[in-house]
Design a protein around this motif. Structure first.
Motif, PDB file in Angstrom:
ATOM      1  N   THR A   1       0.562  -3.864   7.038  1.00  0.00           N
ATOM      2  CA  THR A   1       1.883  -3.901   6.417  1.00  0.00           C
ATOM      3  C   THR A   1       2.442  -5.313   6.519  1.00  0.00           C
ATOM      4  O   THR A   1       2.032  -6.099   7.383  1.00  0.00           O
ATOM      5  CB  THR A   1       2.862  -2.930   7.096  1.00  0.00           C
TER       6      THR A   1
ATOM      7  N   GLN B   1       6.264  -7.472   6.402  1.00  0.00           N
ATOM      8  CA  GLN B   1       7.723  -7.405   6.386  1.00  0.00           C
ATOM      9  C   GLN B   1       8.265  -8.813   6.572  1.00  0.00           C
ATOM     10  O   GLN B   1       7.554  -9.717   6.984  1.00  0.00           O
ATOM     11  CB  GLN B   1       8.236  -6.464   7.473  1.00  0.00           C
TER      12      GLN B   1
ATOM     13  N   ALA C   1      13.112   0.075   1.147  1.00  0.00           N
ATOM     14  CA  ALA C   1      11.952  -0.284   0.326  1.00  0.00           C
ATOM     15  C   ALA C   1      10.779  -0.725   1.204  1.00  0.00           C
ATOM     16  O   ALA C   1       9.621  -0.360   0.942  1.00  0.00           O
ATOM     17  CB  ALA C   1      12.324  -1.385  -0.659  1.00  0.00           C
ATOM     18  N   THR C   2      11.059  -1.471   2.268  1.00  0.00           N
ATOM     19  CA  THR C   2       9.998  -1.914   3.174  1.00  0.00           C
ATOM     20  C   THR C   2       9.406  -0.726   3.921  1.00  0.00           C
ATOM     21  O   THR C   2       8.183  -0.601   4.061  1.00  0.00           O
ATOM     22  CB  THR C   2      10.533  -2.962   4.171  1.00  0.00           C
TER      23      THR C   2
ATOM     24  N   SER D   1       7.182   1.042   1.578  1.00  0.00           N
ATOM     25  CA  SER D   1       5.932   0.313   1.333  1.00  0.00           C
ATOM     26  C   SER D   1       4.987   0.452   2.526  1.00  0.00           C
ATOM     27  O   SER D   1       3.766   0.504   2.351  1.00  0.00           O
ATOM     28  CB  SER D   1       6.197  -1.165   1.012  1.00  0.00           C
ATOM     29  N   HIS D   2       5.523   0.561   3.746  1.00  0.00           N
ATOM     30  CA  HIS D   2       4.675   0.794   4.919  1.00  0.00           C
ATOM     31  C   HIS D   2       4.038   2.181   4.849  1.00  0.00           C
ATOM     32  O   HIS D   2       2.853   2.336   5.180  1.00  0.00           O
ATOM     33  CB  HIS D   2       5.483   0.658   6.202  1.00  0.00           C
TER      34      HIS D   2
ATOM     35  N   VAL E   1       3.392   3.856   2.112  1.00  0.00           N
ATOM     36  CA  VAL E   1       2.387   3.785   1.047  1.00  0.00           C
ATOM     37  C   VAL E   1       1.127   3.080   1.554  1.00  0.00           C
ATOM     38  O   VAL E   1       0.004   3.517   1.265  1.00  0.00           O
ATOM     39  CB  VAL E   1       2.959   3.095  -0.214  1.00  0.00           C
ATOM     40  N   ALA E   2       1.289   2.020   2.343  1.00  0.00           N
ATOM     41  CA  ALA E   2       0.127   1.321   2.902  1.00  0.00           C
ATOM     42  C   ALA E   2      -0.693   2.264   3.779  1.00  0.00           C
ATOM     43  O   ALA E   2      -1.929   2.258   3.732  1.00  0.00           O
ATOM     44  CB  ALA E   2       0.577   0.092   3.706  1.00  0.00           C
TER      45      ALA E   2
ATOM     46  N   GLU F   1      -2.545   4.630   1.488  1.00  0.00           N
ATOM     47  CA  GLU F   1      -3.682   3.941   0.861  1.00  0.00           C
ATOM     48  C   GLU F   1      -4.829   3.783   1.857  1.00  0.00           C
ATOM     49  O   GLU F   1      -6.005   3.908   1.490  1.00  0.00           O
ATOM     50  CB  GLU F   1      -3.241   2.583   0.309  1.00  0.00           C
TER      51      GLU F   1
ATOM     52  N   GLU G   1       6.033   5.317  -5.440  1.00  0.00           N
ATOM     53  CA  GLU G   1       6.027   3.872  -5.681  1.00  0.00           C
ATOM     54  C   GLU G   1       7.123   3.430  -6.640  1.00  0.00           C
ATOM     55  O   GLU G   1       7.597   2.315  -6.556  1.00  0.00           O
ATOM     56  CB  GLU G   1       4.665   3.407  -6.186  1.00  0.00           C
TER      57      GLU G   1
END
Length: 161
Positions: free
Chosen positions: A81, A83, A92-93, A96-97, A99-100, A103, A152
């Motif tokens: 991740t 930041q 949002a961060t 995104s973490h 989502v990471a 993934e 996303e």
């Protein structure tokens, strides 16, 4: 002065990474729902910000936790991740973490399938229960990818603008 990116690597099991990511998404959903509820019944209820908050809450609330297939639940997954602050992480961060992590779960599951397929390339090299497990893992990968695709696009409006 430009902000410096902070990159962190995490290693855990597929189950822990998946459960943690879904938990983070659920917390974000609760925050957005609370914000939308607080705006409801005020003059902000008809604003574009309210619509954005409501849409984010609905999308995040639509994420359902699935059972991680036993075949991959304990395999290792590593994800990274980034930041820009050591302190408070923006919504949002945090998303995104999550989502990471999701993934990373997909990548680990795909490697598991590829490794098992290599073991079964020769006639008579069948791994007991592999076909069933592969179907279950493939369906799980598809579900996790759908979750990523849904979240996303979530937009988090600023508090004051």
């Amino acid at each position: 002065m430009a902000r410096k990116a902070i990159t962190k690597s995490y290693t855990s099991t597929v189950k822990d990474a998946y459960d943690g990511a879904i938990s983070d998404i659920e917390m974000l959903a609760e925050e957005m729902r609370s914000w939308a509820d607080n705006m409801s019944g005020t003059n902000l209820e008809n604003s574009s910000k309210y619509e954005t908050v409501e849409e984010a809450a609905n999308t995040l609330e639509g994420v359902a936790q699935e059972d991680v297939p036993p075949a991959i639940s304990e395999i290792s997954v590593t994800y990274t991740t980034t930041q820009f602050s050591r302190r408070h992480l923006s919504r949002a961060t945090r998303l995104s973490h999550a989502v990471a992590a999701l993934e990373g779960v997909i990548a680990a599951a795909q490697v598991w399938i590829e490794e098992r397929e290599k073991l079964t390339q020769e006639p008579g090299d069948e791994v007991e229960g592999f076909e069933e497990a592969r179907e279950e893992v493939t369906a799980f990968i598809d579900t996790v990818q759908q979750t990523i695709d849904e979240v996303e696009g979530v937009e988090f409006p600023g508090m004051y603008g």
